[in-house]
Design a protein around this motif. Structure first.
Motif, PDB file in Angstrom:
ATOM      1  N   LEU A  11       0.835  -1.198   0.000  1.00 53.50           N
ATOM      2  CA  LEU A  11       0.000   0.000   0.000  1.00 53.50           C
ATOM      3  C   LEU A  11       0.876   1.256   0.000  1.00 53.50           C
ATOM      4  O   LEU A  11       2.014   1.241   0.455  1.00 53.50           O
ATOM      5  N   SER A  12       0.303   2.333  -0.529  1.00 50.05           N
ATOM      6  CA  SER A  12       1.074   3.570  -0.700  1.00 50.05           C
ATOM      7  C   SER A  12       0.818   4.568   0.411  1.00 50.05           C
ATOM      8  O   SER A  12       1.592   5.502   0.617  1.00 50.05           O
ATOM      9  N   GLY A  13      -0.302   4.365   1.147  1.00 45.46           N
ATOM     10  CA  GLY A  13      -0.709   5.364   2.139  1.00 45.46           C
ATOM     11  C   GLY A  13      -1.725   6.345   1.552  1.00 45.46           C
ATOM     12  O   GLY A  13      -2.410   7.049   2.285  1.00 45.46           O
ATOM     13  N   HIS A  14      -1.827   6.394   0.218  1.00 44.36           N
ATOM     14  CA  HIS A  14      -2.805   7.291  -0.408  1.00 44.36           C
ATOM     15  C   HIS A  14      -4.208   6.667  -0.461  1.00 44.36           C
ATOM     16  O   HIS A  14      -5.182   7.370  -0.686  1.00 44.36           O
ATOM     17  N   GLU A  15      -4.279   5.348  -0.254  1.00 39.84           N
ATOM     18  CA  GLU A  15      -5.567   4.655  -0.405  1.00 39.84           C
ATOM     19  C   GLU A  15      -6.594   5.169   0.601  1.00 39.84           C
ATOM     20  O   GLU A  15      -7.770   5.349   0.275  1.00 39.84           O
ATOM     21  N   GLN A  16      -6.137   5.414   1.840  1.00 40.32           N
ATOM     22  CA  GLN A  16      -7.047   5.782   2.932  1.00 40.32           C
ATOM     23  C   GLN A  16      -7.849   7.042   2.618  1.00 40.32           C
ATOM     24  O   GLN A  16      -9.002   7.161   3.004  1.00 40.32           O
ATOM     25  N   LYS A  17      -7.192   7.962   1.922  1.00 38.89           N
ATOM     26  CA  LYS A  17      -7.833   9.233   1.571  1.00 38.89           C
ATOM     27  C   LYS A  17      -9.113   8.974   0.761  1.00 38.89           C
ATOM     28  O   LYS A  17     -10.180   9.512   1.056  1.00 38.89           O
ATOM     29  N   TYR A  18      -9.008   8.118  -0.232  1.00 39.75           N
ATOM     30  CA  TYR A  18     -10.162   7.816  -1.096  1.00 39.75           C
ATOM     31  C   TYR A  18     -11.206   6.982  -0.350  1.00 39.75           C
ATOM     32  O   TYR A  18     -12.410   7.183  -0.521  1.00 39.75           O
ATOM     33  N   VAL A  19     -10.744   6.054   0.456  1.00 37.92           N
ATOM     34  CA  VAL A  19     -11.668   5.204   1.212  1.00 37.92           C
ATOM     35  C   VAL A  19     -12.415   6.070   2.234  1.00 37.92           C
ATOM     36  O   VAL A  19     -13.626   5.943   2.413  1.00 37.92           O
ATOM     37  N   GLN A  20     -11.671   6.994   2.852  1.00 41.76           N
ATOM     38  CA  GLN A  20     -12.263   7.919   3.822  1.00 41.76           C
ATOM     39  C   GLN A  20     -13.361   8.766   3.174  1.00 41.76           C
ATOM     40  O   GLN A  20     -14.435   8.950   3.742  1.00 41.76           O
ATOM     41  N   GLU A  21     -13.065   9.254   1.975  1.00 39.99           N
ATOM     42  CA  GLU A  21     -14.063  10.057   1.239  1.00 39.99           C
ATOM     43  C   GLU A  21     -15.342   9.253   1.006  1.00 39.99           C
ATOM     44  O   GLU A  21     -16.447   9.777   1.133  1.00 39.99           O
ATOM     45  N   ALA A  22     -15.160   7.988   0.659  1.00 39.78           N
ATOM     46  CA  ALA A  22     -16.322   7.126   0.393  1.00 39.78           C
ATOM     47  C   ALA A  22     -17.144   6.948   1.663  1.00 39.78           C
ATOM     48  O   ALA A  22     -18.381   7.029   1.630  1.00 39.78           O
ATOM     49  N   PHE A  23     -16.457   6.747   2.792  1.00 42.25           N
ATOM     50  CA  PHE A  23     -17.172   6.605   4.068  1.00 42.25           C
ATOM     51  C   PHE A  23     -17.905   7.905   4.412  1.00 42.25           C
ATOM     52  O   PHE A  23     -19.073   7.886   4.797  1.00 42.25           O
ATOM     53  N   ALA A  24     -17.205   9.029   4.246  1.00 40.46           N
ATOM     54  CA  ALA A  24     -17.780  10.329   4.616  1.00 40.46           C
ATOM     55  C   ALA A  24     -19.038  10.610   3.802  1.00 40.46           C
ATOM     56  O   ALA A  24     -20.004  11.186   4.305  1.00 40.46           O
TER      57      ALA A  24
END
Ligand code: PLP
Length: 376
Positions: A11-24
């Motif tokens: 993982l790159s660490g950038h994945e969480q940003k997009y996953v977080q957006e989806a949750f939000a």
């Protein structure tokens, strides 16, 4: 000693940003902004005009065959030296897989054997409905010759680029050569969505149809109405978010895997009887897996299995090359064209740990163990 895996997620660490957006946004569904964004990323990267993100590479291959009208007793020519997922969807459709040997320069489907197969099947009165070419371990098949043969005989070409995202052939990215092109984002591939795949094409109608079929083939009506058999094959917006984060680093991942390969081939250059997967002029492999074949006649009798077991004893995962489909019990009796190239590769070939997250120390451990194994 910690385990060294063949190819583990990185993982790159950038994945969480997009996953977080989806949750939000509460986009927890098999469609949404991450799916759209991921599809755009794939198109931009491969240069192919349209993409549908799907639940797996296998699903993408299946839909490709459905859309080409492959059905009961139709013939589909498929590279024998591959993972079973390349061939299984042929059988889902009730069609007949006909397997074709590889050639030694790329280890992929041989244009000569392919031509023989096309002509022989034609002579039997069979219409070949599709050709499936694969880029094993990220190494491009001889696409110009294969495209030409398909054009000449008017057969649709499906490119199974599941292992080859980031590879290119004469400057053109893999995933853009077929009428329909397949990618996989399974956990062990060069980038991952934990599980997923995509179907790509320059033909927009195909991709629209794929999206329709992948969402249960719902007709345009306020109620649930169906005129065709559909599938539940779309990628979730959460998984697509992981994919977007992974696409930010795809070129770094390719560079790291190529560096692994360069390290292995440099360190083992002096070892007699070891030959790495060749990279022909004009080909740029993503080196998804670093692989070699070992000739026991030149190693004083040391075999692939000796090396594999020596690695396993030191907690290092290595695997034989793919067992060809025409030698698989499940495909016993399927027609086969070619010689023993694929069979020989399977007999003598080994895949080494190849993750983009391996350390220099890991790579050193692998090489030391192989050198020791060769001396035994
Ligand atoms: C991984 C793979 C597939 C299937 O992809 P999934 O996403 O695992 O279904 C198909 N063909 C080849 C050559 C593969 O390596």
């Amino acid at each position: 000693m910690n385990k060294i895996w063949l190819s583990s997620p990185h993982l790159s660490g950038h994945e969480q940003k997009y996953v977080q957006e989806a949750f939000a946004a509460n986009w927890i569904a098999p469609l949404g902004p991450n799916v759209d964004g991921f599809e755009q990323d794939l198109c931009r990267y491969t240069g192919t005009a349209h993409a549908a993100a799907l639940s797996s590479g296998t699903a993408a291959l299946h839909l490709a065959l459905v859309m080409l009208g492959v059905g009961q007793n139709d013939v589909v020519l498929c590279q024998s030296f591959t993972f079973a997922a390349s061939a299984n969807p042929i059988v889902y459709q009730g069609a007949v897989p006909v397997f074709v040997d590889s050639e030694p320069e790329t280890w992929n489907i041989g244009p000569n054997a392919l031509e023989t197969a096309i002509k022989a099947e034609k002579a039997k009165g069979k219409k070949v409905k599709a050709v499936i070419a694969v880029h094993l371990y990220g190494m491009p098949a001889k696409m110009h010759e294969i495209q030409e043969l398909c054009r000449l005989h008017d057969i649709p070409l499906i490119e199974d680029a599941a292992e080859a995202l980031g590879a290119s052939y004469h400057g053109q990215k893999m995933g853009s050569f077929g009428l329909l092109n397949v990618l996989s984002f399974n956990g062990n591939k060069i980038i991952t969505t934990s599980g997923g795949g995509a179907l790509l094409s320059d033909n927009e109608a195909f991709i629209q149809k794929a999206r329709f079929l992948a969402t249960q083939a719902r007709d345009n009506a306020p109620h649930y109405q169906h005129s065709e058999i559909g599938y539940n094959y779309r990628l979730s917006n959460i998984c697509a978010g992981i994919g977007r984060g992974q696409m930010e680093v795809i070129d770094e991942r390719v560079a790291q895997r190529r560096a692994n390969f360069a390290f292995y081939s440099r360190e083992l250059a002096a070892s007699e009887g070891i030959r790495f997967q060749p990279e022909a002029e004009g080909s740029y492999s993503n080196r998804w897996l670093s692989c070699f074949i070992i000739d026991p006649l030149q190693t004083g009798g040391v075999t692939r299995e000796n090396i594999r077991l020596a690695l396993a004893a030191e907690n290092i995962e290595a695997r034989p090359l793919w067992k060809p489909m025409h030698l698989q019990p499940v495909f016993a009796g399927a027609p086969y064209y070619g010689g023993k190239v694929a069979e020989k590769l399977f007999q003598d070939g080994l895949c080494l740990p190849s993750g983009s997250n391996l350390t220099e120390e890991d790579l050193g451990r692998v090489v030391t163990c192989i050198k020791k194994g060769l001396q035994a």
